[in-house]
Design an enzyme around this catalytic site. Structure first.
Site, PDB file in Angstrom:
ATOM      1  N   SER A 156      38.805  45.225  11.663  1.00  0.00           N
ATOM      2  CA  SER A 156      37.389  44.874  11.653  1.00  0.00           C
ATOM      3  C   SER A 156      37.169  43.647  10.760  1.00  0.00           C
ATOM      4  O   SER A 156      37.758  42.590  10.999  1.00  0.00           O
ATOM      5  CB  SER A 156      36.553  46.073  11.224  1.00  0.00           C
ATOM      6  OG  SER A 156      35.188  45.855  11.496  1.00  0.00           O
ATOM      7  N   ASP A 252      34.033  49.786  22.102  1.00  0.00           N
ATOM      8  CA  ASP A 252      33.739  48.963  20.933  1.00  0.00           C
ATOM      9  C   ASP A 252      32.858  47.786  21.351  1.00  0.00           C
ATOM     10  O   ASP A 252      33.204  47.039  22.274  1.00  0.00           O
ATOM     11  CB  ASP A 252      35.054  48.451  20.336  1.00  0.00           C
ATOM     12  CG  ASP A 252      34.863  47.615  19.086  1.00  0.00           C
ATOM     13  OD1 ASP A 252      33.724  47.545  18.578  1.00  0.00           O
ATOM     14  OD2 ASP A 252      35.853  47.032  18.618  1.00  0.00           O
ATOM     15  N   HIS A 283      34.672  51.785  17.713  1.00  0.00           N
ATOM     16  CA  HIS A 283      35.134  50.956  16.608  1.00  0.00           C
ATOM     17  C   HIS A 283      35.738  51.817  15.496  1.00  0.00           C
ATOM     18  O   HIS A 283      35.212  52.874  15.155  1.00  0.00           O
ATOM     19  CB  HIS A 283      33.967  50.145  16.056  1.00  0.00           C
ATOM     20  CG  HIS A 283      34.373  48.966  15.243  1.00  0.00           C
ATOM     21  ND1 HIS A 283      34.924  47.821  15.786  1.00  0.00           N
ATOM     22  CD2 HIS A 283      34.316  48.741  13.904  1.00  0.00           C
ATOM     23  CE1 HIS A 283      35.183  46.966  14.839  1.00  0.00           C
ATOM     24  NE2 HIS A 283      34.835  47.494  13.675  1.00  0.00           N
TER      25      HIS A 283
END
Length: 309
Positions: A156, A252, A283
């Site tokens: 991320s 995601d 995610h």
């Protein structure tokens, strides 16, 4: 009369109209897990720079082999604003990574926004990489740590951080760098992708949270101050010409950006590029369900990637 809340990130960070920042303390149990040599996967915390309070947690596999072990530098996610290597889910994830790949894992605790806006996190990760090759590091790393087989991994926001650090690598010599792993990297532009347009604001990562993190993290003095800032989407061509593994989830919101990155790298003629899509995953599935089936499959893929080197 108390100031009103101007910005709220999941109730964990609030910025009042007078600029005061309040943050929920996640650096204590049960959220924070101390490093412990008694764990199945031993870990130890090291201070890299007392001035900036930069530290890292080093994990080693439970059974040290007689042969040299690769080193994985891990940079955690959290929208540039949340978590540390000691946060319970990231601690478990990094420990499992060390065990599954038989690697030394070096997890970096970079400074967080909005108290420390970008590029503070970039500066910290860069400093941590330089420290790895210092004499001080040799006192803390296992003797079996092989820095000629270096993998840099980020998830991320951590994926964005390592991309930006590697994209501006002047003076950063990493002769042992063999591969880069980007787990659902956090990129952005003012123009929405199709996957971002699908948001129903119900998933783990929502458009509101994505935008809030950028507002909290981007430099206030730079132009532009929006998601067209260069930090949001560093150029693909500035990634080192080493093996690159990109992972995303079918659910995601950021998945299109991972696919676009891989397509750009392939257009550049990069051949050692992998894209792995987990169709049913949202995610950060690998930290939210560390022992889940998808996380187990991901660990196998990462292990295979690391073993190439």
């Amino acid at each position: 009369m108390h100031p009103e809340v101007a910005i709220d990130l999941l109730g964990l960070i609030q910025v009042q109209t007078d600029g005061t920042i309040t943050r929920q303390d996640l650096d204590k149990p049960p959220f924070f897990v101390p490093a412990s040599a008694s764990d199945h996967v031993p870990s130890v915390d090291v201070t890299i720079d007392p001035a900036t309070k930069l530290w890292a947690r080093i994990y080693r596999p439970p059974v040290l082999a007689d042969k040299p072990l690769p080193v994985i530098v891990y940079v955690h996610g959290g929208g540039f604003c949340l978590f540390t290597p000691g946060y319970k889910d990231y601690h478990r994830h990094a420990a499992r990574l060390a065990s599954a790949t038989s690697s030394i894992v070096f997890s970096v605790a970079y400074r967080l926004a909005p108290e420390h806006r970008l590029p503070a996190a970039f500066d910290d990760v860069r400093a941590a990489l330089l420290w790895l090759f210092s004499s001080d590091a040799q006192h803390h790393l296992s003797a079996s740590a092989d820095l000629s087989r270096l993998i840099i991994m980020g998830d991320s926001a951590g994926g964005n951080i390592i991309h930006n650090v590697l994209a501006s690598s002047e003076g950063l010599e990493l002769p042992g760098l063999r591969g880069v792993v980007l787990l659902q990297p956090y990129y952005g532009t003012e123009e929405r992708t199709e996957s971002e347009k699908e948001s129903d604001e119900q998933g783990v990562l929502t458009i509101k949270n994505i935008d809030t993190c950028w507002v909290l993290a981007l430099p206030e003095s730079d132009q532009p101050t929006n998601r067209d800032h260069p930090f949001c989407s560093p150029p693909a061509e500035r990634l080192p010409e080493v093996g690159v593994m990109v992972v995303t989830g079918g659910r995601d919101l950021l998945r299109d950006r991972s696919v676009m990155l891989v397509e750009e790298l392939k257009k550049l003629g990069r051949k050692a590029v992998e894209l792995h899509v987990f169709p049913e995953e949202d995610h950060a599935f690998y930290v939210r369900s560390v022992d889940g089936e998808a996380s187990t499959e991901l660990m196998s893929l990462i292990s295979t990637f690391v073993s190439q080197f």
